[in-house]
Scaffold this motif. Structure first.
Motif, mmCIF file in Angstrom:
data_model
loop_
_atom_site.group_PDB
_atom_site.id
_atom_site.type_symbol
_atom_site.label_atom_id
_atom_site.label_comp_id
_atom_site.label_asym_id
_atom_site.label_seq_id
_atom_site.Cartn_x
_atom_site.Cartn_y
_atom_site.Cartn_z
ATOM 1 N N ASP A 160 0.869 -1.175 0.000
ATOM 2 C CA ASP A 160 0.000 0.000 0.000
ATOM 3 C C ASP A 160 0.906 1.226 0.000
ATOM 4 O O ASP A 160 1.669 1.452 0.948
ATOM 5 N N TYR A 161 0.837 2.036 -1.067
ATOM 6 C CA TYR A 161 1.785 3.140 -1.216
ATOM 7 C C TYR A 161 1.065 4.398 -1.696
ATOM 8 O O TYR A 161 0.000 4.329 -2.324
ATOM 9 N N PRO A 162 1.644 5.591 -1.439
ATOM 10 C CA PRO A 162 1.016 6.838 -1.882
ATOM 11 C C PRO A 162 1.328 7.132 -3.347
ATOM 12 O O PRO A 162 2.461 6.968 -3.793
ATOM 13 N N VAL A 163 0.321 7.557 -4.085
ATOM 14 C CA VAL A 163 0.498 7.995 -5.469
ATOM 15 C C VAL A 163 0.656 9.515 -5.494
ATOM 16 O O VAL A 163 1.568 10.062 -6.117
ATOM 17 N N THR A 164 -0.234 10.191 -4.812
ATOM 18 C CA THR A 164 -0.149 11.638 -4.614
ATOM 19 C C THR A 164 -0.371 11.898 -3.125
ATOM 20 O O THR A 164 -0.523 10.969 -2.329
ATOM 21 N N LYS A 165 -0.448 13.166 -2.754
ATOM 22 C CA LYS A 165 -0.702 13.496 -1.355
ATOM 23 C C LYS A 165 -2.078 13.026 -0.910
ATOM 24 O O LYS A 165 -2.314 12.754 0.264
ATOM 25 N N GLU A 166 -3.001 12.931 -1.885
ATOM 26 C CA GLU A 166 -4.382 12.580 -1.543
ATOM 27 C C GLU A 166 -4.736 11.132 -1.844
ATOM 28 O O GLU A 166 -5.710 10.611 -1.303
ATOM 29 N N THR A 167 -3.999 10.464 -2.727
ATOM 30 C CA THR A 167 -4.419 9.132 -3.175
ATOM 31 C C THR A 167 -3.345 8.089 -2.881
ATOM 32 O O THR A 167 -2.150 8.381 -2.850
ATOM 33 N N ARG A 168 -3.818 6.870 -2.711
ATOM 34 C CA ARG A 168 -2.938 5.731 -2.489
ATOM 35 C C ARG A 168 -3.341 4.608 -3.441
ATOM 36 O O ARG A 168 -4.443 4.611 -4.000
ATOM 37 N N ALA A 169 -2.451 3.647 -3.617
ATOM 38 C CA ALA A 169 -2.725 2.492 -4.472
ATOM 39 C C ALA A 169 -2.120 1.258 -3.828
ATOM 40 O O ALA A 169 -1.305 1.345 -2.902
ATOM 41 N N VAL A 170 -2.546 0.112 -4.327
ATOM 42 C CA VAL A 170 -2.036 -1.167 -3.817
ATOM 43 C C VAL A 170 -1.394 -1.922 -4.968
ATOM 44 O O VAL A 170 -1.988 -2.074 -6.041
ATOM 45 N N ALA A 171 -0.168 -2.382 -4.763
ATOM 46 C CA ALA A 171 0.561 -3.138 -5.782
ATOM 47 C C ALA A 171 0.894 -4.524 -5.254
ATOM 48 O O ALA A 171 1.077 -4.719 -4.046
ATOM 49 N N ASP A 172 0.962 -5.480 -6.171
ATOM 50 C CA ASP A 172 1.396 -6.824 -5.800
ATOM 51 C C ASP A 172 2.902 -6.829 -5.572
ATOM 52 O O ASP A 172 3.660 -6.197 -6.309
ATOM 53 N N VAL A 173 3.337 -7.558 -4.567
ATOM 54 C CA VAL A 173 4.762 -7.816 -4.368
ATOM 55 C C VAL A 173 5.023 -9.204 -4.947
ATOM 56 O O VAL A 173 4.448 -10.201 -4.496
ATOM 57 N N VAL A 174 5.850 -9.280 -5.970
ATOM 58 C CA VAL A 174 5.995 -10.495 -6.776
ATOM 59 C C VAL A 174 6.956 -11.470 -6.102
ATOM 60 O O VAL A 174 8.094 -11.100 -5.780
ATOM 61 N N PRO A 175 6.526 -12.724 -5.871
ATOM 62 C CA PRO A 175 7.440 -13.711 -5.284
ATOM 63 C C PRO A 175 8.485 -14.168 -6.300
ATOM 64 O O PRO A 175 8.160 -14.458 -7.454
ATOM 65 N N VAL A 176 9.745 -14.201 -5.869
ATOM 66 C CA VAL A 176 10.839 -14.549 -6.772
ATOM 67 C C VAL A 176 11.880 -15.394 -6.053
ATOM 68 O O VAL A 176 11.958 -15.412 -4.821
#
Length: 695
Positions: free
Chosen positions: A528-544
């Motif tokens: 879970d990371y910030p995109v802008t000061k107001e918005t956030r997004a969720v990205a997959d962490v890829v198993p390797v």
């Protein structure tokens, strides 16, 4: 300027090494596959794998059992002669008996070994249409391996300076295909330059005249021969390494016969859930058309099946649902935000042009997918303004998600215009190539994720009641603060260091509850990371799995899943008496940082436990210290030198370091060649905590 590939030869002096027994390391599988619907016995080589008790596959239709191979000391010594290229990392051997169900699709699957204290790295295991033919190391040019029936899969490995020979009968007019899987079986070899087996394949007739030769297939290292036999004859196929290296992990599988081979499927792009009519090109094909519909967005592998058997797989890229997709538009087509265009370079248009409308201070992001999808294109993108001036240019852009690639040919263009306007995007091949094989997809994004996140190892081994660590790597730039979320974690399990303070590498620990069942279960890691000061997004962490190439380069090899493997408990567990959610602070006036380490012992366990720093850092020192059998806690002192920290004095934000403590009960000492290995009888760790420097 275009980067050139440079290979570095590094000569390493091998000294005494400490290695803990918990790590199972797979080096090769031989043969690295079997025929669908059969049972095959293979040999695996590696380090500590003789302790393996179970074999794991990424497909439920493949099962197996493990049996250690008992070798005499003379056999092991013979394999490690000083004048050969053998490695102690391949010292152990096990037999694996594998049963492949009849309904398993022909493809490559993950194989891992599981032991009492952990799971190994992954190696590919191929399920094929054709039976294995095993080479004999007693064969030579005058006495080759005789292949009585085709099609077959020739299985072997090359020895130092060696060439393997195979004879087969052919008739005039037959189109024979010989396709090698070598680098695909062991993608990277840590102690070899350029870092993989580089096969050379040749077919000659009975009089020694060369009929066909291959040392690469376009941009792929593994060669392919497609040839029409000129006469009825007995032909000889040979294979060797380009610079005549060899070892058991220089192994190969050669699919040979009058078998189907696909050279291209067009179009090579589509959308999830939508049918695409494809034209198929190749040899020994019974049909040249197909209709495909894929369920997974991104890179898919499509095979071709005939009455003879399955062919090689061809890449097909699928867009997510909802993305507007135009195929082969007219010249000057508009590429708007959120849409994609798939196209190819042609003789009449070796440079393709597209129209871009942009607003002032609104970034333009255009991604090209070509080589990553099997295309021959080595693309360049040029963005021009309305007067024809080049305002931005993009060539090779590294994609860490493509762990098997060492040459990244697909560009990503980024440009922010100063004012509203019309721009023109030109796409061409660096070497002026064109044709159906020079296909690509352009995708215009409103914004692009500026990083990729990876978690390793893909299989996290946790003793019941104990703690295990994994690492998150961030490539690119990520805004902070960012938080990790582990989905599927059973009740009672706890984590530490789930908030990322660093944007590159971050360590996390998981602690299993006491009495946790010995089992294996998949989990998913999200960021879970910030995109802008107001918005956030969720990205997959890829198993390797991380693999090293040629002593230096490390690549992320994607695994089928992220899984937790709970193994039997050790007779003790370690913890630290600090708040894991808060940093342990220190100042430049301090000479040492006190940390209280606690031990929870099983009844009857009375061995001393030696404590060391788990995440070693030259700024901190811990003198040798042990928790004695009569103690249930120990205060350790991490020594620091204020002079070492002067460079951090004026930092705006307080500098920090991740740390944990490892407690070891030493076991047997073994020698492998010139190296000494100190194995651990038991090895446990505390959760990670953070040290922070305050003014």
């Amino acid at each position: 300027m275009r980067s050139k590939r440079i290979f570095l030869l590094i000569i390493c002096a091998l000294a005494t090494t400490t290695l803990y027994a918990q790590k199972l390391s797979l080096g090769f599988l031989y043969p690295a596959g079997g025929q669908v619907g059969t049972t095959v016995e293979i040999e695996a080589g590696g380090l500590n794998i003789n302790k393996a008790t179970k074999v794991l596959f990424s497909h439920p239709g493949i099962t197996g059992t493990v049996e250690p191979i008992k070798e005499s000391a003379s056999t092991k010594k013979k394999r490690r002669r000083l004048n050969d290229q053998s490695s102690p990392q391949l010292a152990d051997r096990v037999k694996i008996r594998i049963t492949i169900a009849a309904n398993v699709p022909c493809a490559m699957y993950d194989l891992r070994l599981q032991g009492p204290s952990g799971v190994s790295n992954m190696l590919p295991f191929e399920v094929a249409s054709y039976p294995n033919f095993m080479e004999s190391k007693r064969s030579q040019a005058s006495r080759p391996n005789k292949v009585e029936k085709l099609p077959a899969v020739l299985c072997g490995y090359v020895t130092p300076g060696g060439v393997d020979y195979y004879n087969f009968s052919g008739t005039k007019g037959q189109t024979i295909v010989a396709t090698v899987k070598a680098r695909q079986l062991v993608p990277y070899i840590a102690d070899a330059v350029p870092g993989w087996f580089q096969p050379v394949l040749r077919i000659v007739d009975s009089e020694g005249r060369e009929v066909a030769y291959s040392d690469d297939y376009y941009h792929n290292v593994d060669p392919v021969i497609i040839t029409t036999l000129p006469k009825d004859d007995t032909y000889m196929l040979t294979i060797h390494d380009a610079i005549y290296r060899g070892r058991e992990d220089f192994n190969y599988r050669i699919h040979i016969g009058q078998i189907p081979f696909v050279t291209g499927r067009y179009p090579a792009y589509g959308t999830v859930g939508k049918s695409v009519k494809q034209q198929i090109k190749g040899v020994n094909l019974e049909s040249t058309t197909a209709k495909v519909k894929v369920k997974k967005a991104g890179y898919n592998q499509l095979g071709y099946t005939s009455s003879v058997g399955s062919s090689n797989a061809i890449s097909f890229y699928a867009l997510p649902k909802g993305v507007k997709h135009i195929q082969h538009p007219k010249a000057g087509a508009v590429l708007n935000v959120g849409m994609a265009i798939s196209d190819s370079l042609t003789a009449s248009a070796p440079i393709k042009r597209y129209t871009i409308y942009a607003e002032a201070r609104q970034p333009i992001y255009i991604e090209l997918i070509g080589r990553r999808n099997g295309s021959r294109i080595d693309a360049i993108m040029r963005l021009k303004d309305s007067r024809g001036k080049v305002v931005s240019k993009a060539d090779d852009t590294e994609d860490p998600m493509q762990g098997l690639m060492t040459f990244h040919a697909d560009p990503v263009l980024k440009y922010t215009p100063r004012q509203n306007g019309v721009f023109y995007l030109d796409v061409e091949d660096l070497y002026q190539g064109y044709g159906e094989d020079y296909h690509y997809m352009l995708r215009r994004h409103s914004q692009m994720q500026s990083f990729n996140a990876f978690v390793s190892p893909a299989n996290i081994t946790i003793p019941a009641g104990g703690t295990a660590a994994f690492r998150v790597d961030i490539t690119g730039k990520m805004k902070r603060p960012a938080n990790l979320m582990l989905e599927g974690l059973p009740k009672g399990f706890t984590t530490s260091s789930m908030q990322l303070r660093s944007g590159k590498k971050w360590n996390v620990t998981i602690t299993a509850p006491k009495g946790a069942e010995v089992e294996r279960f998949p989990v998913e890691l999200k960021l879970d990371y910030p995109v802008t000061k107001e918005t956030r997004a969720v990205a997959d962490v890829v198993p390797v799995d991380n693999m090293m190439q040629a002593f230096y380069y490390t690549h992320y090899i994607q695994a089928a899943e992220l899984a937790l493997d709970i193994v039997p408990a050790s007779p003790y567990r370690l913890s630290v008496d600090v708040d894991l959610e808060e940093a342990v602070t220190f100042t430049l006036r301090d000479e040492a940082i006190p940390i209280k380490v606690k031990i929870d012992r099983d009844p009857g366990f009375a061995d001393p436990v030696e404590l060391v720093l788990g995440n070693k850092n030259k700024l901190f020192a811990l003198e040798p210290i042990s928790i004695m059998p009569t103690e249930n806690e120990k205060t350790i002192y991490l020594k620091i030198d204020a002079a070492d920290f002067e460079k951090f004095r004026n930092r705006k934000t307080p500098p920090f370091w991740q740390m944990n403590i490892v407690g070891t009960v030493k076991g047997e000492i073994t020698r492998r060649g010139k190296r000494t290995f100190q194995n651990a009888k038991y090895r446990e760790m505390t959760p990670y905590f953070i040290l922070e420097l305050r003014k």
